[in-house]
Design an enzyme around this catalytic site. Sequence first.
Site, PDB file in Angstrom:
ATOM      1  N   CYS A   1       0.941  -1.236   0.087  1.00  0.00           N
ATOM      2  CA  CYS A   1      -0.002   0.179  -0.019  1.00  0.00           C
ATOM      3  C   CYS A   1       0.897   1.185   0.063  1.00  0.00           C
ATOM      4  O   CYS A   1       1.517   1.517   1.098  1.00  0.00           O
ATOM      5  CB  CYS A   1      -0.987   0.057   1.202  1.00  0.00           C
ATOM      6  SG  CYS A   1      -1.979   1.517   1.236  1.00  0.00           S
TER       7      CYS A   1
ATOM      8  N   GLU B   1      -3.659   0.950  -6.570  1.00  0.00           N
ATOM      9  CA  GLU B   1      -2.532  -0.049  -6.932  1.00  0.00           C
ATOM     10  C   GLU B   1      -2.359  -0.086  -8.271  1.00  0.00           C
ATOM     11  O   GLU B   1      -3.331   0.552  -9.160  1.00  0.00           O
ATOM     12  CB  GLU B   1      -3.030  -1.452  -6.622  1.00  0.00           C
ATOM     13  CG  GLU B   1      -1.807  -2.517  -6.681  1.00  0.00           C
ATOM     14  CD  GLU B   1      -0.758  -2.396  -5.885  1.00  0.00           C
ATOM     15  OE1 GLU B   1       0.125  -1.797  -6.751  1.00  0.00           O
ATOM     16  OE2 GLU B   1      -0.428  -2.380  -4.695  1.00  0.00           O
TER      17      GLU B   1
END
Length: 260
Positions: free
Chosen positions: A2, A111
């Site tokens: 992340c 992402e």
Amino acid sequence: MCGRFVLIESLRAMQNLFGYPIDADYIRRILDMSNRYNIAPTQPIVIVDAGLDGVRHARLVRWGLIPSWTKEAKTQSLLFNARSETAADKPSFRTAMRHRRCLVPASGFYEWRRMGTAKMPYYIRPRDGSTMAFAGLNETWLGPDGSEIDTGAILTTSANRLMAMLHDRMPVILDPKDWDEWLDCGNRRPRDVEHLLRPAADDLLEAIPVSERANSVANDDEALIAPLAEPLMIDAKPDSQTVDPTSDDDDEPPAQGSLF
């Protein structure tokens, strides 16, 4: 992993969801932390922890944990993620895992997926639009001159079936019913909460293709999360997948700078 995330929630809604008091000092410090569309390592993030009395508190920390034993903060590697499988044993995270576990509120995260020579950003969020809580760790670094820096990291785990289309890791997303257990550092040791550090349910999230403007931390506006196409989703049944999964394990967001 992340490396970028989003927090778009009002102060009052955050208070109602996470159950901490709001006072004038909190409002003054955190007011400009709401409606952030491209939060990156080294920037301030909101965390929620619990004191010895069990009362939750919201604080600002720098995203990028500095272990307390570090001699020089400027030379410390940027520890913005911690692998949940090894955090309880690694010297950088071991003490925080035992004594300073926290929640990191988030509306969603980014992402990247390789598309030929380009990397396409996806905005991943709960399908019901709710605010999430990542499992986090926080630490206070004390400088030789008496200065203090509050820092934090987000725990990651293996990808669920949706995230496996984009990356082999994802942040640990805690179920609200597990928040108290995770925050209870007084009574629960790392081994007592390791069962919480699991991938999210396959059908919890959706992955929305968004603008490549998200690649730059200089951009921070609502247009970053505007859908460019239909989201990727996974049904609850293992045999009913909406798209064919692919994996690109080396996708990472562009490198960040430093606050020092």
